[in-house]
Motif scaffolding. Sequence first.
Motif, PDB file in Angstrom:
ATOM      1  N   GLY A  14      -6.037  -4.860 -65.847  1.00 40.67           N
ATOM      2  CA  GLY A  14      -6.257  -5.724 -66.990  1.00 40.67           C
ATOM      3  C   GLY A  14      -7.486  -6.572 -66.749  1.00 40.67           C
ATOM      4  N   PRO A  15      -7.758  -7.528 -67.617  1.00 42.61           N
ATOM      5  CA  PRO A  15      -8.995  -8.295 -67.522  1.00 42.61           C
ATOM      6  C   PRO A  15      -9.177  -8.948 -66.156  1.00 42.61           C
ATOM      7  CG  PRO A  15      -7.831  -8.824 -69.542  1.00 42.61           C
ATOM      8  CD  PRO A  15      -6.914  -7.979 -68.725  1.00 42.61           C
ATOM      9  N   GLY A  16     -10.396  -8.848 -65.645  1.00 42.72           N
ATOM     10  CA  GLY A  16     -10.694  -9.498 -64.377  1.00 42.72           C
ATOM     11  C   GLY A  16     -11.846  -8.829 -63.661  1.00 42.72           C
ATOM     12  N   LEU A  17     -12.226  -9.430 -62.546  1.00 46.77           N
ATOM     13  CA  LEU A  17     -13.303  -8.932 -61.707  1.00 46.77           C
ATOM     14  C   LEU A  17     -12.708  -8.253 -60.484  1.00 46.77           C
ATOM     15  CD1 LEU A  17     -14.535 -11.342 -63.424  1.00 46.77           C
ATOM     16  CD2 LEU A  17     -16.226 -11.507 -61.623  1.00 46.77           C
ATOM     17  N   VAL A  18     -13.102  -7.002 -60.268  1.00 49.09           N
ATOM     18  CA  VAL A  18     -12.635  -6.227 -59.126  1.00 49.09           C
ATOM     19  C   VAL A  18     -13.821  -6.078 -58.179  1.00 49.09           C
ATOM     20  CG1 VAL A  18     -11.694  -4.017 -58.365  1.00 49.09           C
ATOM     21  CG2 VAL A  18     -11.010  -4.971 -60.600  1.00 49.09           C
ATOM     22  N   VAL A  59     -14.150 -18.745 -59.424  1.00 50.94           N
ATOM     23  CA  VAL A  59     -15.297 -18.198 -60.151  1.00 50.94           C
ATOM     24  C   VAL A  59     -14.851 -17.025 -61.007  1.00 50.94           C
ATOM     25  CG1 VAL A  59     -17.521 -17.022 -59.920  1.00 50.94           C
ATOM     26  CG2 VAL A  59     -17.009 -19.018 -58.499  1.00 50.94           C
ATOM     27  N   LYS A  60     -14.044 -16.146 -60.441  1.00 51.72           N
ATOM     28  CA  LYS A  60     -13.578 -14.971 -61.189  1.00 51.72           C
ATOM     29  C   LYS A  60     -12.734 -15.391 -62.392  1.00 51.72           C
ATOM     30  CE  LYS A  60     -11.679 -12.711 -57.741  1.00 51.72           C
ATOM     31  NZ  LYS A  60     -11.119 -11.644 -56.882  1.00 51.72           N
ATOM     32  N   ARG A  61     -11.846 -16.349 -62.195  1.00 51.35           N
ATOM     33  CA  ARG A  61     -10.995 -16.813 -63.303  1.00 51.35           C
ATOM     34  C   ARG A  61     -11.828 -17.490 -64.384  1.00 51.35           C
ATOM     35  NH1 ARG A  61      -8.025 -18.158 -58.678  1.00 51.35           N
ATOM     36  NH2 ARG A  61      -8.555 -20.377 -58.864  1.00 51.35           N
ATOM     37  N   ASP A  62     -12.770 -18.333 -63.974  1.00 48.02           N
ATOM     38  CA  ASP A  62     -13.642 -19.006 -64.939  1.00 48.02           C
ATOM     39  C   ASP A  62     -14.501 -18.009 -65.711  1.00 48.02           C
ATOM     40  OD1 ASP A  62     -12.695 -21.543 -64.327  1.00 48.02           O
ATOM     41  OD2 ASP A  62     -14.314 -21.993 -62.913  1.00 48.02           O
ATOM     42  N   MET A  63     -14.967 -16.965 -65.030  1.00 46.82           N
ATOM     43  CA  MET A  63     -15.792 -15.952 -65.696  1.00 46.82           C
ATOM     44  C   MET A  63     -14.989 -15.249 -66.793  1.00 46.82           C
ATOM     45  SD  MET A  63     -18.797 -14.630 -65.929  1.00 46.82           S
ATOM     46  CE  MET A  63     -19.547 -15.252 -64.432  1.00 46.82           C
ATOM     47  N   VAL A  64     -13.755 -14.890 -66.502  1.00 48.14           N
ATOM     48  CA  VAL A  64     -12.907 -14.231 -67.505  1.00 48.14           C
ATOM     49  C   VAL A  64     -12.671 -15.165 -68.691  1.00 48.14           C
ATOM     50  CG1 VAL A  64     -10.599 -13.290 -67.957  1.00 48.14           C
ATOM     51  CG2 VAL A  64     -11.829 -12.628 -65.888  1.00 48.14           C
ATOM     52  N   ARG A  65     -12.396 -16.428 -68.426  1.00 46.69           N
ATOM     53  CA  ARG A  65     -12.178 -17.387 -69.524  1.00 46.69           C
ATOM     54  C   ARG A  65     -13.435 -17.564 -70.366  1.00 46.69           C
ATOM     55  NH1 ARG A  65      -8.698 -19.879 -65.741  1.00 46.69           N
ATOM     56  NH2 ARG A  65     -10.333 -21.219 -64.916  1.00 46.69           N
ATOM     57  N   TRP A  66     -14.600 -17.625 -69.716  1.00 43.89           N
ATOM     58  CA  TRP A  66     -15.851 -17.788 -70.453  1.00 43.89           C
ATOM     59  C   TRP A  66     -16.117 -16.561 -71.325  1.00 43.89           C
ATOM     60  CZ3 TRP A  66     -20.549 -15.181 -70.564  1.00 43.89           C
ATOM     61  CH2 TRP A  66     -21.580 -15.829 -71.251  1.00 43.89           C
TER      62      TRP A  66
END
Length: 138
Positions: A14-18, A59-66
């Motif tokens: 699902g959404p996120g940075l891998v 950073v990863k969580r903030d990037m997804v929210r942005w």
Amino acid sequence: MRQATTILSLRTEGPGLVEVTQGVADWIAETGIGEGLLTALCRHTSASLMINENAAPAVKRDMVRWLDAMAPQGSHYEHDDEGPDDMPAHLKSALTGANLSVPVAGGRMLLGTWQGLYLVEHRTRPHTREVALHLIGE
């Protein structure tokens, strides 16, 4: 001058940075190419690639929210063939990009201290994603 290519296959949840930094670094080492240029291409239109900080998980969580704020889900899109996350995923991919170029020296990517390579999943359900890698050099 030598060249090498491969495809990395990744499962997303699902959404996120891998983060794919180590997998790419391992492949570079296997090629035996010490100096050159790495090109990476995300082979999808609803996922993307980026270089970003790999030290702070926030950073990863903030990037997804942005990204969600920049391209929110909703009924205001004409293109929704695969659901309400379809068009927002394409927009997020356009914002973040499908390819990266990274110099290689001494058999290693010349990334900064806190930089990592990421596949960015923009869809809400799990997917198998492919990243094509090409390394040219000596």
